[in-house]
Write an enzyme that holds these catalytic residues in place. Structure first.
Site, PDB file in Angstrom:
ATOM      1  N   GLU A  10     -17.270  -1.235  23.411  1.00  0.00           N
ATOM      2  CA  GLU A  10     -18.301  -0.733  22.109  1.00  0.00           C
ATOM      3  C   GLU A  10     -18.622   0.871  22.281  1.00  0.00           C
ATOM      4  OE1 GLU A  10     -20.085  -5.361  21.232  1.00  0.00           O
ATOM      5  OE2 GLU A  10     -20.376  -4.233  23.219  1.00  0.00           O
ATOM      6  N   TYR A  37       1.212  -1.062   0.091  1.00  0.00           N
ATOM      7  CA  TYR A  37       0.062  -0.171  -0.036  1.00  0.00           C
ATOM      8  C   TYR A  37       0.633   1.228   0.131  1.00  0.00           C
ATOM      9  CZ  TYR A  37      -3.298  -2.893   1.985  1.00  0.00           C
ATOM     10  OH  TYR A  37      -4.480  -4.355   1.369  1.00  0.00           O
TER      11      TYR A  37
END
Length: 401
Positions: free
Chosen positions: A381, A304
Site C-alpha cells: 500500500e 477485449y
C-alpha cells in the site's frame, strides 16, 4: 503558480490515510460483474463534498464525475475499475474479504482509491485547470466489458461542448518492483478471445472402436495441431498465444462418446494477427476432424481488443514519473503483457495510455510474489499515494492551458 511535482506528491502522502482507508473499505466488500451496488454507494459517498457533477450508469452501476476547471478547455479522462474476482481469499490480511468466494485479487480497489485521491487533489487545484477532468469509475472489467457499456452510454460526450480528448489509467501489479511506473508505447496488453468447439463423432463400445467414430483421439490431435499452427504460421514478431484450457469427453471407461468438447483462449497483439489466428483455429480443427470423417462445431467469443498506448502519452508518463518519483521509478517495459484490459475500448477512441504501478510486497521479489488474480496476492500500500499524484499530474499537464 502551478503546483510543483514535489508539492503534489507531498499532498498525496499527507492524504494517504484517506486513500488507504477507502481502499480497505472496498477490499472488505468485493462485488463481481456489472452490478456493484455496495461499491457504487461507497464511491458516491467518497465523491460527496467535492465540486464534481456526478452521474450513474443506466445499464450498470458505473459512476462518472466531472470536475470543471477555472477556465474552458479540453476534457481529460482518468479511469479506475471497481469489480472483484470470483476467488476465495487466503491472504490472512486483517482487512480480508468478508464476502465468501469474492476477492479484490486484481487490485481494482486500489485503483478506485487512487482515483478518488486524485479527485481531491485536483479539486483543490481547480484554478490550475483549463478544461474538465472526467473520473471514470467502471464495473465489469473482469470479462464483462464494463468500459464498452459506459462508452455506449455517452462517456466521452459527458461534457458536450468538449468531448474527451485524452485518457490515462493506472493498474497495480505485484509483479513489478514497488514505487515503479511501468509503461510502453504501442501494444501494452493483448486482445483476448475465447473459443469453444465440439468434435462430433459416433459413440460405441470401447472394445470395438472400429464400429464407432471416436472423437477423443481426434480432439487430442487438434490440440497438438493448434500448437504447431501457432509456431509454424504466426509471425514471431506479431505473436499469438493459443491455449486449450478445458477438455471434456465421455462418462465411462468402456464407452466411446459421441462428442469431445474443448475450449480455450487466443491472445494476440494486432487486429490482423487476431483475425488470422481465429480463422486458423477453426480451419485447423475442422480439417483435422474431416480427415477422420468427423465434424467440428466452432464458436468464437470476441473479447477485449488490443490495449494500445499512444507513443506520445507513454513518453509523457515516463517523463512525469521521473519528475514525481525520480528516474529509477520510471520503467520502460521491454514487451507487452498477454493479459487483456477493457480500457482498450477507450484507447481505441482517444489517445492515452495505461501504466502499471509496481506494488510487490516488502520482503518479496516481483518474480516470486503471488501475482494478480491469485488467492494469495497482497499489494504493497505504500506506493498508492504515488499513484494518486501521477493521476493528478497527468490531468494537470493535459489541462495546463
Amino acid at each position: 503558480m502551478p503546483t510543483s511535482s514535489a508539492d503534489l506528491l507531498a499532498a498525496a502522502y499527507s492524504d494517504a490515510d484517506r486513500t488507504i482507508d477507502l481502499r480497505r473499505r472496498l477490499y472488505r466488500q468485493p462485488e463481481i460483474g456489472l452490478q456493484l451496488p455496495r461499491t457504487q454507494a461507497t464511491v458516491l459517498e467518497a465523491f460527496e463534498g467535492l465540486p464534481v457533477e456526478v452521474t450513474t450508469g443506466r445499464s450498470t452501476t458505473s459512476v462518472v464525475a466531472v470536475l470543471r476547471g477555472a477556465r474552458p478547455g479540453p476534457t481529460y479522462l482518468l479511469r479506475g475499475d471497481m469489480d472483484a474476482l470470483p476467488v476465495h481469499e487466503d491472504t490472512g490480511l486483517p482487512f480480508a474479504s468478508e464476502v465468501p468466494g469474492a476477492m479484490h485479487a486484481c487490485g481494482h480497489d486500489t485503483h478506485v482509491a487512487m482515483l478518488l485521491g486524485s479527485a481531491r487533489l485536483l479539486a483543490e487545484r481547480r484554478d490550475e485547470l483549463a478544461g474538465q477532468v472526467v473520473f471514470m469509475v467502471q464495473p465489469g472489467e473482469e470479462g464483462f466489458h464494463g468500459a464498452r457499456y459506459m462508452l455506449e452510454e455517452g462517456l466521452l460526450d459527458v461534457v458536450p461542448e468538449a468531448p474527451v480528448s485524452g485518457a490515462f489509467a493506472l493498474h497495480i501489479s505485484s509483479s513489478f518492483p514497488s514505487w515503479t511506473i511501468n509503461v510502453r508505447p504501442g501494444p501494452m496488453m493483448a486482445a483476448a478471445d475465447q473459443w469453444r468447439m465440439a468434435v462430433r463423432g459416433r459413440g460405441g463400445h470401447a472394445s470395438m472402436p472400429h464400429t464407432a467414430a471416436d472423437p477423443v483421439p481426434v480432439a487430442a490431435e487438434i490440440v497438438l495441431a493448434l500448437q504447431s499452427m501457432v509456431t509454424r504460421r504466426v509471425d514471431v514478431f506479431d505473436p499469438a498465444v493459443v491455449t486449450v484450457g478445458h477438455i471434456e469427453a465421455g462418462s465411462a471407461n468402456n464407452v466411446i462418446p459421441d462428442t469431445a468438447f474443448m475450449e480455450g483462449t487466443i491472445r494476440t497483439l494486432s487486429a490482423e494477427c487476431r483475425a488470422d489466428v481465429v480463422a486458423s483455429v477453426q480451419r485447423v480443427a475442422s480439417h483435422v476432424a474431416a480427415a477422420h470423417e468427423m465434424t467440428v462445431e466452432f464458436e468464437h467469443v470476441e473479447g477485449y481488443p488490443v490495449t494500445v498506448n499512444d507513443p506520445g502519452v507513454a513518453a509523457q508518463v515516463l517523463t512525469t514519473t521521473t519528475e514525481l518519483l525520480g528516474e529509477p521509478a520510471s520503467a520502460l517495459m521491454a514487451a507487452p503483457l498477454m493479459g487483456a484490459e477493457d480500457f482498450s475500448y477507450v484507447l481505441e477512441r482517444v489517445p492515452g495510455a495505461m501504466a502499471f504501478l509496481g506494488s510487490c510486497p516488502p520482503g518479496m521479489e516481483p518474480g516470486e510474489a503471488p501475482a494478480n488474480h491469485s488467492n494469495l496476492v497482497v499489494f504493497d500500500e505504500e506506493p498508492l499515494p504515488a499513484g494518486v499524484a501521477l493521476y493528478a499530474q497527468m490531468a494537470l499537464q493535459a489541462l495546463a492551458g
